[in-house]
Design a protein around this motif. Structure first.
Motif, PDB file in Angstrom:
ATOM      1  N   ARG A 117      40.758  42.017  30.208  1.00 14.89           N
ATOM      2  CA  ARG A 117      41.501  41.677  29.382  1.00 14.89           C
ATOM      3  C   ARG A 117      41.381  40.538  29.833  1.00 14.89           C
ATOM      4  NH1 ARG A 117      46.102  45.096  28.574  1.00 14.89           N
ATOM      5  NH2 ARG A 117      47.858  43.627  29.092  1.00 14.89           N
TER       6      ARG A 117
ATOM      7  N   LYS B 171      51.686  35.192  33.857  1.00 13.10           N
ATOM      8  CA  LYS B 171      52.012  36.483  34.137  1.00 13.10           C
ATOM      9  C   LYS B 171      52.399  36.898  35.976  1.00 13.10           C
ATOM     10  CE  LYS B 171      48.185  38.070  31.246  1.00 13.10           C
ATOM     11  NZ  LYS B 171      47.091  38.211  31.230  1.00 13.10           N
TER      12      LYS B 171
ATOM     13  N   ASN C 256      41.483  38.042  32.683  1.00 21.18           N
ATOM     14  CA  ASN C 256      41.498  37.486  33.308  1.00 21.18           C
ATOM     15  C   ASN C 256      40.193  36.793  34.481  1.00 21.18           C
ATOM     16  OD1 ASN C 256      44.283  37.701  33.461  1.00 21.18           O
ATOM     17  ND2 ASN C 256      43.905  39.755  33.188  1.00 21.18           N
ATOM     18  N   THR C 257      40.688  35.470  34.374  1.00 16.53           N
ATOM     19  CA  THR C 257      39.296  35.910  35.462  1.00 16.53           C
ATOM     20  C   THR C 257      39.843  35.850  37.100  1.00 16.53           C
ATOM     21  OG1 THR C 257      38.873  33.107  34.169  1.00 16.53           O
ATOM     22  CG2 THR C 257      37.810  33.528  36.373  1.00 16.53           C
TER      23      THR C 257
ATOM     24  N   LEU D 117      41.682  44.162  34.718  1.00 12.97           N
ATOM     25  CA  LEU D 117      41.640  42.829  34.909  1.00 12.97           C
ATOM     26  C   LEU D 117      40.465  41.976  33.764  1.00 12.97           C
ATOM     27  CD1 LEU D 117      43.199  42.374  37.969  1.00 12.97           C
ATOM     28  CD2 LEU D 117      44.720  42.206  36.003  1.00 12.97           C
ATOM     29  N   SER D 118      39.013  42.437  34.525  1.00 15.98           N
ATOM     30  CA  SER D 118      37.681  41.463  33.503  1.00 15.98           C
ATOM     31  C   SER D 118      37.523  41.324  32.042  1.00 15.98           C
ATOM     32  CB  SER D 118      36.873  41.459  33.966  1.00 15.98           C
ATOM     33  OG  SER D 118      35.780  40.257  33.657  1.00 15.98           O
TER      34      SER D 118
ATOM     35  N   ASP E 194      50.097  42.944  34.696  1.00 16.43           N
ATOM     36  CA  ASP E 194      48.929  42.019  33.538  1.00 16.43           C
ATOM     37  C   ASP E 194      49.258  42.167  32.250  1.00 16.43           C
ATOM     38  OD1 ASP E 194      46.340  40.556  33.482  1.00 16.43           O
ATOM     39  OD2 ASP E 194      45.914  41.647  32.308  1.00 16.43           O
TER      40      ASP E 194
ATOM     41  N   LYS F  18      46.610  28.980  29.533  1.00 11.36           N
ATOM     42  CA  LYS F  18      46.558  29.480  30.999  1.00 11.36           C
ATOM     43  C   LYS F  18      47.480  31.042  30.737  1.00 11.36           C
ATOM     44  CE  LYS F  18      46.524  30.360  35.988  1.00 11.36           C
ATOM     45  NZ  LYS F  18      46.757  29.276  37.120  1.00 11.36           N
TER      46      LYS F  18
ATOM     47  N   LYS G  35      51.860  38.162  39.215  1.00 10.12           N
ATOM     48  CA  LYS G  35      50.407  38.719  40.423  1.00 10.12           C
ATOM     49  C   LYS G  35      50.599  39.304  41.514  1.00 10.12           C
ATOM     50  CE  LYS G  35      48.320  34.567  39.186  1.00 10.12           C
ATOM     51  NZ  LYS G  35      47.609  33.097  39.282  1.00 10.12           N
TER      52      LYS G  35
ATOM     53  N   HIS H 250      52.360  31.279  28.338  1.00  7.16           N
ATOM     54  CA  HIS H 250      50.879  30.172  28.538  1.00  7.16           C
ATOM     55  C   HIS H 250      51.545  28.618  28.711  1.00  7.16           C
ATOM     56  CE1 HIS H 250      49.295  33.310  25.946  1.00  7.16           C
ATOM     57  NE2 HIS H 250      48.173  32.926  26.296  1.00  7.16           N
TER      58      HIS H 250
ATOM     59  N   ASN I  62      43.748  38.156  43.436  1.00  3.77           N
ATOM     60  CA  ASN I  62      43.005  39.889  42.668  1.00  3.77           C
ATOM     61  C   ASN I  62      42.591  40.320  43.544  1.00  3.77           C
ATOM     62  OD1 ASN I  62      42.741  37.823  39.740  1.00  3.77           O
ATOM     63  ND2 ASN I  62      44.850  38.755  40.381  1.00  3.77           N
TER      64      ASN I  62
END
Length: 334
Positions: A69, A111, A71-72, A66-67, A97, A108, A113, A103, A77
């Motif tokens: 890609r 998506k 994402n924070t 995830l990171s 994801d 941001k 989750k 956006h 998560n």
């Protein structure tokens, strides 16, 4: 009990994101699986009982992906990755994801989750009418709004219509000052907030003036035929059966409809029947209508909200059982 030492590759630039500020996420993984994590030179050593260490490694792999890609990583998560690993479904986390809706104005990505949210988004894509049922914080309205804005921008629909019943949440507000729009705005504020975040106030106002985006109370829908529009009915648990029937029969050609609601948060007068509860029973077998139920597992607000929703569910189940026993005892005495 066999002890294992497993290695996880986490590049140094992603380590802080995956481990969290002050290693809060790493500590959560350690507590959950009773393992020890040791980070050195872009790799993490997982020490612990074999099955537990394997699960911890799988969680870290998913969070790292995830990171990578962009994402924070959030606490939500981490919690969800842990729950999916216990169900042997962790691959779904990265698959979800990939499903980008749009956006926000700040860039941001929006998506799904959780698996529940993914099914909800897929249901909106495939069905003409979708019922999104579930507790607060599951993203029912926000995801529907994102889907509506995306469809509008892609010229799949000519306009967006957002509506909800104008009813107080358990308190009487009395007469509100101002013109009619000023009086109904407080009830529609959550819809405005989501729209401003996704498309911006300026874009909203411009399209609103053209009549391409309409935010109105449910009472304004009577007598209309809504063609080629993306229509969202929010807080549908506060509709009466007559209002819900009226709304469902407004839908015209080329339209897509999302109806959201939480049956546990009705603001109708005591003893009134919710139009949402009736509609779900009436239309459940009609083709091209999707009914998607989200649960407390799909709550994506602060983790405390998930715990509150779960606590209320358990309390209401106990209260329901106690009431049922009380009624049974009364019948026996008679």
């Amino acid at each position: 009990m066999s002890l294992s030492e497993l290695m996880v590759d986490i590049p140094a630039e992603h380590e802080t994101n995956v481990f969290g500020q002050f290693d809060v996420f790493a500590k959560k993984v350690e507590r959950t699986f009773q393992v020890t994590l040791i980070a050195r030179n872009g790799a993490v050593k997982v020490l612990g009982e074999h099955n537990a260490a394997d699960k911890a490694k799988r969680v870290l792999n998913q969070l790292t992906e995830l990171s990578k890609r962009g994402n924070t990583i959030t606490e939500q998560n981490v919690n969800y990755a842990i729950s999916l690993v216990y169900e042997d479904q962790e691959e779904e986390l990265v698959e979800m994801d990939k499903d980008l809706i749009c956006h926000t104005l700040q860039g941001k990505p929006i998506k799904p989750k959780t698996l529940g949210q993914k099914k909800y988004v897929d249901a909106i894509k495939s069905g003409m009418i979708t019922f999104g049922l579930g507790p607060a914080g599951t993203g029912k309205t926000y995801l529907a709004m994102a889907m509506a804005v995306t469809a509008f921008k892609n010229n799949e629909v000519a306009r967006i219509i957002l509506t909800r019943p104008a009813i107080e949440a358990g308190e009487k507000l009395g007469f509100l000052p101002g013109d009619l729009q000023s009086k109904i705005d407080p009830y529609l504020r959550p819809l405005y907030d989501a729209l401003y975040q996704i498309m911006g106030a300026e874009s909203f106002m411009k399209n609103s003036e053209k009549g391409l985006i309409e935010v109105a109370p449910l009472a304004y829908m009577r007598g209309r035929t809504l063609d080629n529009a993306f229509i969202i009915l929010d807080e549908a648990q506060n509709t009466t059966p007559a209002q819900m029937k009226m709304f469902l029969t407004r839908i015209g050609f080329g339209s897509k409809v999302v109806i959201t609601g939480d049956s546990t948060q009705k603001d109708l007068p005591q003893g009134s029947t919710s139009g949402l509860d009736v509609a779900v029973k009436v239309v459940k077998n009609i083709e091209d209508i999707r009914i998607c139920t989200l649960t407390n597992k799909d709550v994506v607000r602060h983790p405390l909200v998930q715990q509150i929703v779960k606590a209320y569910d358990e309390y209401e189940k106990k209260a329901g059982r106690a009431e049922s026993r009380g009624s049974r005892n009364k019948r026996i005495k008679r």
